[in-house]
Design a protein around this motif. Structure first.
Motif, mmCIF file in Angstrom:
data_model
loop_
_atom_site.group_PDB
_atom_site.id
_atom_site.type_symbol
_atom_site.label_atom_id
_atom_site.label_comp_id
_atom_site.label_asym_id
_atom_site.label_seq_id
_atom_site.Cartn_x
_atom_site.Cartn_y
_atom_site.Cartn_z
ATOM 1 N N UNK A 60 41.409 27.791 44.410
ATOM 2 C CA UNK A 60 40.844 29.141 43.818
ATOM 3 C C UNK A 60 40.426 30.265 44.606
ATOM 4 N N UNK A 61 41.398 31.265 44.377
ATOM 5 C CA UNK A 61 41.086 32.298 45.400
ATOM 6 C C UNK A 61 39.774 33.339 45.071
ATOM 7 N N UNK A 62 39.870 33.674 43.383
ATOM 8 C CA UNK A 62 39.012 34.635 43.020
ATOM 9 C C UNK A 62 38.590 34.061 41.645
ATOM 10 N N UNK A 63 37.176 34.544 41.124
ATOM 11 C CA UNK A 63 36.878 34.169 40.011
ATOM 12 C C UNK A 63 35.956 35.195 39.251
ATOM 13 N N UNK A 64 36.378 35.601 38.042
ATOM 14 C CA UNK A 64 35.481 36.809 37.362
ATOM 15 C C UNK A 64 35.041 36.031 35.823
ATOM 16 N N UNK A 70 47.494 34.418 37.871
ATOM 17 C CA UNK A 70 46.278 34.529 37.186
ATOM 18 C C UNK A 70 46.149 33.843 35.811
ATOM 19 N N UNK A 71 44.834 33.434 35.583
ATOM 20 C CA UNK A 71 44.684 32.598 34.136
ATOM 21 C C UNK A 71 43.340 33.302 33.641
ATOM 22 N N UNK A 72 43.563 33.381 32.354
ATOM 23 C CA UNK A 72 42.395 33.579 31.492
ATOM 24 C C UNK A 72 42.064 32.693 30.826
ATOM 25 N N UNK A 73 40.727 32.224 30.500
ATOM 26 C CA UNK A 73 40.447 31.121 29.618
ATOM 27 C C UNK A 73 39.364 31.678 28.600
ATOM 28 N N UNK A 74 39.681 31.484 27.360
ATOM 29 C CA UNK A 74 38.688 31.920 26.338
ATOM 30 C C UNK A 74 37.597 30.878 26.170
ATOM 31 N N UNK A 75 36.456 31.140 26.601
ATOM 32 C CA UNK A 75 35.296 30.312 26.482
ATOM 33 C C UNK A 75 34.796 29.885 24.937
ATOM 34 N N UNK A 112 53.371 44.362 30.880
ATOM 35 C CA UNK A 112 54.076 45.442 31.955
ATOM 36 C C UNK A 112 52.969 45.870 32.796
ATOM 37 N N UNK A 113 53.157 46.558 34.084
ATOM 38 C CA UNK A 113 52.244 47.035 35.062
ATOM 39 C C UNK A 113 52.789 48.218 35.390
ATOM 40 N N UNK A 114 51.820 49.221 35.784
ATOM 41 C CA UNK A 114 52.328 50.454 36.146
ATOM 42 C C UNK A 114 52.338 50.614 37.695
ATOM 43 N N UNK A 115 51.705 49.293 38.381
ATOM 44 C CA UNK A 115 51.474 49.254 39.639
ATOM 45 C C UNK A 115 52.529 48.085 40.157
ATOM 46 N N UNK A 116 53.038 48.088 41.387
ATOM 47 C CA UNK A 116 53.766 47.100 41.902
ATOM 48 C C UNK A 116 52.953 45.901 42.152
ATOM 49 N N UNK A 117 53.659 44.733 41.674
ATOM 50 C CA UNK A 117 52.913 43.443 41.839
ATOM 51 C C UNK A 117 53.361 42.638 43.267
ATOM 52 N N UNK A 118 52.377 42.259 43.856
ATOM 53 C CA UNK A 118 52.713 41.468 45.264
ATOM 54 C C UNK A 118 53.038 40.035 44.738
ATOM 55 N N UNK A 119 53.577 39.435 45.740
ATOM 56 C CA UNK A 119 53.957 37.790 45.615
ATOM 57 C C UNK A 119 52.645 37.073 45.727
ATOM 58 N N UNK A 120 51.554 37.475 46.361
ATOM 59 C CA UNK A 120 50.493 36.769 46.416
ATOM 60 C C UNK A 120 49.258 37.831 46.379
ATOM 61 N N UNK A 121 47.994 37.494 45.740
ATOM 62 C CA UNK A 121 46.979 38.413 45.683
ATOM 63 C C UNK A 121 45.541 37.771 46.378
ATOM 64 N N UNK A 151 42.505 39.025 45.435
ATOM 65 C CA UNK A 151 41.744 38.868 44.584
ATOM 66 C C UNK A 151 42.066 39.427 43.408
ATOM 67 N N UNK A 152 41.642 39.051 42.038
ATOM 68 C CA UNK A 152 42.180 39.386 40.829
ATOM 69 C C UNK A 152 42.399 40.873 40.622
ATOM 70 N N UNK A 153 43.662 41.289 40.118
ATOM 71 C CA UNK A 153 44.215 42.205 39.968
ATOM 72 C C UNK A 153 43.674 42.862 38.676
ATOM 73 N N UNK A 154 42.868 44.078 38.610
ATOM 74 C CA UNK A 154 42.240 44.483 37.350
ATOM 75 C C UNK A 154 43.333 44.866 36.276
ATOM 76 N N UNK A 155 44.463 45.427 36.686
ATOM 77 C CA UNK A 155 45.355 45.687 35.251
ATOM 78 C C UNK A 155 45.801 44.240 34.663
ATOM 79 N N UNK A 156 45.930 43.233 35.484
ATOM 80 C CA UNK A 156 46.343 41.858 34.920
ATOM 81 C C UNK A 156 45.218 41.378 34.329
#
Length: 276
Positions: A23-27, A75-80, A247-256, A258-263
């Motif tokens: 787990x690299x990052x959590x928000x 990235x994963x988003x979990x509805x609590x 879709x994303x207006x910013x280039x996506x990297x192979x590995x992040x 931190x969590x990308x705000x747009x994602x």
């Protein structure tokens, strides 16, 4: 998960300790009750990346250093908020990223809770029992392959490899091979889950042999077909689970890192729309 992440222990070595998932990052979005998690996967055995100069065609390989592995993230988003009554289940959205998918993340989450969490409950006989969560990431079904194969059957698998320009098929170079295709016949009993398992086994082997694309045909009332990349972590998921393109207006990297705000924002919006 939070405790392990905060102490730097949300990581597991796998594949005989030649790869690691963490787990690299959590928000946590408290207002909307949504948890965002960034998973990283690094593999020592993955092929070193190669770069090509677009004008000269010169190739450059970037070798891994000692202890490093080629890294990817999802990235994963979990509805609590539970999506069902009784035994609660929770809606989750997972980014479709090559090299890291449901088959790696699901056992990793179970591992995290096995090492750090115990739940006690009182049995009917009055004794106190210890238990722990086991994660099951079940896809929200689409109308494609898995349901079809319950009554129909898998009929053909085709592997496609595009050959680089200059690979002469004859000695004088008059004929150049552009595409190499392998067609695999499938046993008549390739139906249901057995067919799904076969697709994923062949996908892994095809990727190892350098075939980046895979096409399958199956019959359910009529003949159908689908094509996908062999680099996908779970080949059947893209055909069986409900998917949504963002879709994303910013280039996506192979590995992040931190969590990308747009994602994060796109995944949040999808969950809120599902609740409506």
């Amino acid at each position: 998960m939070f405790t392990a992440y905060e102490t730097g222990q949300a990581v597991q070595l796998v594949a005989n300790e030649t790869a690691a998932i963490r787990v690299r990052d959590i928000e946590l979005d408290r207002e909307n009750e949504i948890l965002f998690v960034l998973f990283n996967y690094a593999d020592k055995n993955a092929t070193d990346p190669v770069f090509e100069n677009l004008e000269t065609g010169d190739l450059r390989t970037e070798p891994k250093l000692d202890g490093e592995g080629v890294a990817v993230s999802a990235h994963m988003a979990i509805d609590l908020r539970p999506s069902a009554v009784g035994v609660p289940s929770y809606r989750a959205l997972l980014e479709d990223a090559p090299g890291i998918g449901r088959s790696k993340i699901q056992p990793f989450l179970t591992y995290l809770y096995r090492t750090g969490h115990r739940i006690q409950w009182e049995a009917p006989d009055g004794s106190v029992k210890n238990c722990r969560p086991i994660f099951d990431i079940s896809g929200r079904a689409s109308d494609t392959l898995r349901n079809d194969l319950r009554e129909g059957r898998l009929s053909m698998i085709e592997l496609v490899q595009h050959r680089p320009e200059g690979d002469g098929f004859d000695e004088e170079g008059a004929v150049v091979e552009e595409v190499r295709t392998i067609r695999l016949s499938v046993a008549p009993n390739s139906v249901g889950e057995a067919a799904m398992d076969l697709i994923n086994r062949v996908r892994g082997r095809a990727h190892d042999l350098g075939y980046p694309n895979m096409k399958i045909r199956w019959t359910h009332g009529r003949q159908k077909s689908a094509e996908f990349g062999t680099a996908r972590e779970d080949a059947g998921d893209v055909l069986v689970f409900k998917t949504t393109r963002i879709t994303s207006d910013e280039p996506l990297s192979q590995c992040d890192e931190a969590i990308r705000p747009n994602s994060r924002d796109a995944l949040r919006q999808l969950i809120l729309e599902e609740r409506a």
